[in-house]
Design a protein around this motif. Sequence first.
Motif, PDB file in Angstrom:
ATOM      1  N   ASP A 462       0.610   3.744  21.589  1.00  0.00           N
ATOM      2  CA  ASP A 462      -0.594   3.656  21.027  1.00  0.00           C
ATOM      3  C   ASP A 462      -1.683   3.823  22.443  1.00  0.00           C
ATOM      4  OD1 ASP A 462      -0.618   4.059  18.034  1.00  0.00           O
ATOM      5  OD2 ASP A 462      -1.299   2.509  17.930  1.00  0.00           O
ATOM      6  N   TYR A 463      -1.070   2.302  23.092  1.00  0.00           N
ATOM      7  CA  TYR A 463      -2.194   2.334  24.323  1.00  0.00           C
ATOM      8  C   TYR A 463      -1.267   2.989  25.812  1.00  0.00           C
ATOM      9  CZ  TYR A 463      -5.147  -1.650  23.088  1.00  0.00           C
ATOM     10  OH  TYR A 463      -6.332  -2.845  23.343  1.00  0.00           O
ATOM     11  N   ASN A 464      -0.262   4.021  24.645  1.00  0.00           N
ATOM     12  CA  ASN A 464       0.234   4.531  25.898  1.00  0.00           C
ATOM     13  C   ASN A 464       0.779   3.760  27.041  1.00  0.00           C
ATOM     14  OD1 ASN A 464      -0.336   6.684  24.416  1.00  0.00           O
ATOM     15  ND2 ASN A 464      -1.752   7.746  26.693  1.00  0.00           N
ATOM     16  N   ARG A 465       1.473   2.530  26.592  1.00  0.00           N
ATOM     17  CA  ARG A 465       1.940   1.314  28.020  1.00  0.00           C
ATOM     18  C   ARG A 465       3.190   1.894  28.057  1.00  0.00           C
ATOM     19  NH1 ARG A 465       3.247  -0.667  31.939  1.00  0.00           N
ATOM     20  NH2 ARG A 465       3.293  -2.790  32.151  1.00  0.00           N
ATOM     21  N   ALA A 466       4.458   2.684  26.592  1.00  0.00           N
ATOM     22  CA  ALA A 466       5.426   2.448  27.380  1.00  0.00           C
ATOM     23  C   ALA A 466       5.509   4.096  26.560  1.00  0.00           C
ATOM     24  CB  ALA A 466       6.205   1.451  26.138  1.00  0.00           C
ATOM     25  N   LYS A 544      -9.758   3.862   8.455  1.00  0.00           N
ATOM     26  CA  LYS A 544     -10.424   4.807   9.435  1.00  0.00           C
ATOM     27  C   LYS A 544     -11.127   3.726   9.682  1.00  0.00           C
ATOM     28  CE  LYS A 544     -12.923   7.731   6.014  1.00  0.00           C
ATOM     29  NZ  LYS A 544     -14.421   8.346   5.197  1.00  0.00           N
ATOM     30  N   SER A 545     -10.002   3.814  10.854  1.00  0.00           N
ATOM     31  CA  SER A 545     -10.803   2.890  12.240  1.00  0.00           C
ATOM     32  C   SER A 545     -11.551   3.285  13.412  1.00  0.00           C
ATOM     33  CB  SER A 545      -9.019   2.793  12.837  1.00  0.00           C
ATOM     34  OG  SER A 545      -9.168   1.509  14.248  1.00  0.00           O
ATOM     35  N   ARG A 546     -12.743   2.236  13.628  1.00  0.00           N
ATOM     36  CA  ARG A 546     -13.613   2.717  15.062  1.00  0.00           C
ATOM     37  C   ARG A 546     -13.222   1.958  15.429  1.00  0.00           C
ATOM     38  NH1 ARG A 546     -19.214   2.633  10.455  1.00  0.00           N
ATOM     39  NH2 ARG A 546     -18.594   4.184   9.507  1.00  0.00           N
ATOM     40  N   ILE A 547     -11.792   1.405  15.769  1.00  0.00           N
ATOM     41  CA  ILE A 547     -11.603   0.303  17.462  1.00  0.00           C
ATOM     42  C   ILE A 547     -11.528   1.390  18.421  1.00  0.00           C
ATOM     43  CG2 ILE A 547      -9.807  -1.062  18.088  1.00  0.00           C
ATOM     44  CD1 ILE A 547      -9.019  -1.980  15.137  1.00  0.00           C
ATOM     45  N   ARG A 548     -12.186   0.756  19.274  1.00  0.00           N
ATOM     46  CA  ARG A 548     -11.950   1.255  20.683  1.00  0.00           C
ATOM     47  C   ARG A 548     -11.789   0.249  21.709  1.00  0.00           C
ATOM     48  NH1 ARG A 548     -18.434   2.317  22.470  1.00  0.00           N
ATOM     49  NH2 ARG A 548     -19.237   3.825  20.896  1.00  0.00           N
ATOM     50  N   PHE A 549     -10.024   1.542  21.950  1.00  0.00           N
ATOM     51  CA  PHE A 549      -9.220   0.689  23.039  1.00  0.00           C
ATOM     52  C   PHE A 549      -9.066   1.349  24.519  1.00  0.00           C
ATOM     53  CE2 PHE A 549      -7.268   2.385  20.424  1.00  0.00           C
ATOM     54  CZ  PHE A 549      -5.796   3.957  20.714  1.00  0.00           C
ATOM     55  N   THR A 550      -8.480   1.440  25.376  1.00  0.00           N
ATOM     56  CA  THR A 550      -8.872   2.399  26.272  1.00  0.00           C
ATOM     57  C   THR A 550      -7.051   2.169  26.973  1.00  0.00           C
ATOM     58  OG1 THR A 550      -9.890   1.832  27.389  1.00  0.00           O
ATOM     59  CG2 THR A 550      -9.079   2.738  28.562  1.00  0.00           C
ATOM     60  N   PRO A 551      -6.323   2.987  26.995  1.00  0.00           N
ATOM     61  CA  PRO A 551      -4.728   3.465  26.767  1.00  0.00           C
ATOM     62  C   PRO A 551      -4.808   3.744  28.691  1.00  0.00           C
ATOM     63  CG  PRO A 551      -5.906   5.445  25.856  1.00  0.00           C
ATOM     64  CD  PRO A 551      -7.117   4.754  26.000  1.00  0.00           C
ATOM     65  N   TYR A 552      -3.397   3.180  28.924  1.00  0.00           N
ATOM     66  CA  TYR A 552      -3.346   2.760  29.961  1.00  0.00           C
ATOM     67  C   TYR A 552      -2.806   3.978  31.059  1.00  0.00           C
ATOM     68  CZ  TYR A 552      -2.848  -2.551  29.320  1.00  0.00           C
ATOM     69  OH  TYR A 552      -2.820  -3.338  29.210  1.00  0.00           O
ATOM     70  N   VAL A 553      -2.287   5.133  30.535  1.00  0.00           N
ATOM     71  CA  VAL A 553      -2.898   6.346  30.819  1.00  0.00           C
ATOM     72  C   VAL A 553      -2.839   7.269  30.450  1.00  0.00           C
ATOM     73  CG1 VAL A 553      -0.325   5.242  33.058  1.00  0.00           C
ATOM     74  CG2 VAL A 553       0.249   6.724  29.910  1.00  0.00           C
ATOM     75  N   SER A 554      -3.238   8.351  30.850  1.00  0.00           N
ATOM     76  CA  SER A 554      -3.766   9.767  29.918  1.00  0.00           C
ATOM     77  C   SER A 554      -2.222  10.241  29.127  1.00  0.00           C
ATOM     78  CB  SER A 554      -3.619  10.587  30.989  1.00  0.00           C
ATOM     79  OG  SER A 554      -2.893  11.606  31.474  1.00  0.00           O
TER      80      SER A 554
END
Length: 679
Positions: A462-466, A544-554
């Motif tokens: 989900d975080y585009n971390r891997a 229904k999630s409203r959580i905001r997070f910042t992926p590491y890459v696009s």
Amino acid sequence: MKKTALVLLLSTFSLFAQNSSTSCEILLKINTLLQKEHYRPKPVNDSLSAYVFDELLNNLDPARNIFLKSQADSLANKYRFQLDDLILKKDCSFLDDIKSEYRKSLLRNKAVLEKLKTETINFGTKDTIRFQKKDFTFYLKANEVQKAWNKKIRYEIFDDIAGKSKKLDSLKLNFNSMSLKSQNSIIENELCKINVSLTSSKLFEDDFYNIFCVYFDPHTNYFSNDTKSSFVSTLSKEKLSLGLEVSLNEKNEINVIEIDPNGPAFKTGKIKKGDQILAISNQKETLEVSCSSLESIATMMSSELNTNLTLTLKRNSGKNFKVTIEKQVLKDEENTVYSFIADKDIKVGYIKIPSFYSNFEEENSKGCAQDVAKETVKLLRDDVKGLILDLTDNGGGSMEEAVKLAGLFIDRGPISIVADNKKQLSVINDPYKGVIYKGPIVIIINGNSASASEFFADIMQDYNRAILIGSTSLGKATMQTILPLEENDDQHFIKLTVSKFYRITGKSHQGVGVVPDVLIPTVYQDVFQKESEFPTALKNDSLKSRIRFTPYVSNELIESLAKKSRNRVALDPYFNSIIALNSNIDTIINKAKFEIPMTLDAIFENQAGINILSEEINNFSTDNLSLNVYNSEYNKSLLLLYPSLTEYNKIQLDSLKSNHYLNESISIISDYMTMRKTN
């Protein structure tokens, strides 16, 4: 008759006199705990009753050669939809009734087998045998019991002899002498199994409790103190151990394949590789391998309550001998994180995470996450440019360790949403500030990657971390805890599902698994049992999630890397050969039913087909790949200090040098480095 079998015969009658009121009391306590603590408790109603009844009879008679159809029908009429009412009324006399019918059936079969021992079997009788893929109905009639057992024994003799040589002519020539020996051995083994079943009242009760629990979901189970101890020991990298590694061969014999030179078995000086284990005793109970369940044998061997075990062994064709071993705490190398460096145009670090183990006995940070951190630091000292985390066949373990592991690679922010049995939601946040490593990561998963493995893989994806590669995971998104039935009860426990976790996007992999960014075929991938195949598995849903997070890459970078990888995989001869191999496996495994004549020729031919497939799997070649894989400088120095680890280290190294998933992971990291330079 074997001595143990005789002892079992003498003790048959007393052990089936279990007090049903005690069973009902335990069952009601189980239900009380489940209704209070389970994530989604179910009512005790007709649905539960039918499930528990059907599963109990299936477990008692999976081959449908114990109960008569009339017995099964009679029991079903009395109890299939009445168990719920009887349990709530604290009337568990139905257990005595079912056990009585079961015992009657076992004694009937025993008498038939004793008679068959003295008879000459006619192998020329024209007959066929049908193999069913799924459970089938009870069909046996009273006047057909002897005929059914005669047919079963005939088939087992044919099957036994067919497996003794690859030359059919030789088998036919020696069939008469071989069949007599095989007949005696097979019937003795069947009698031994019956005698074990006749004396296993506790196992009967425990099985019933467990079926009741599994109705709530497949990961909720009843544990005796012994099984609880065995389960907990699997979640630790250090455990009381005999220092032996054993394997089961095609004849269902248990043989010693490795001996830890630092372990207690080696120190006896009496056990060698290749020795066959015939029986195991904890001084209170003796299990003969030939007629005991693998589960009971594994429990006796692994339970930390059994600190002293006596093994009865045989070496080649020599006499049996006994060895008593006192277990000692050993590091479980197969259940411990380890790392290597792979160098192919670019230097990358490889970390194998076999399970999410933890130190449950002490309140400290020792566990899987800390070990991964240590291995990562070692690799970074050698200036690796990427990291590969291998979660294949990692069945999970401690969720706390999975949270910690995610925290090592995610800088900050929410990592998961957890729902409890009160339908309350809570957000799990990254427990650490900063990261131990900032570079590219590839994670390898397969159909046996489950639970905590999936939890961790979810977060990294989900975080585009891997980038995730491999095959779709099991599909278990629930968390369990072990609780005693009552406070201070040290004999009865429930491992029960207490919560369900969701991805920070609100989605869940429950029942569907974690789908890799790059799907790569793996051997047996269609054979691995999935969560969705369990009839009582929790259903997939989403929030229904409203959580905001910042992926590491696009997302674009991840998709570009995945597309390049998919193109390579599609053209790779090795992965295409796996697809062909899986097709052959599926052809045999997924046959709904098939029928063959009861002749040595037909059974030999059928067995030969299976053997050809087994050889194809065993000889599946990876020799066309020879990766440059080696130890980190730090681990090289450790091997100098602990030379006993050298042999196991070499086995791990050799395996990785021909690992095509590692090879593709390196290519992905190389692509990543190239793209980052050009952007």
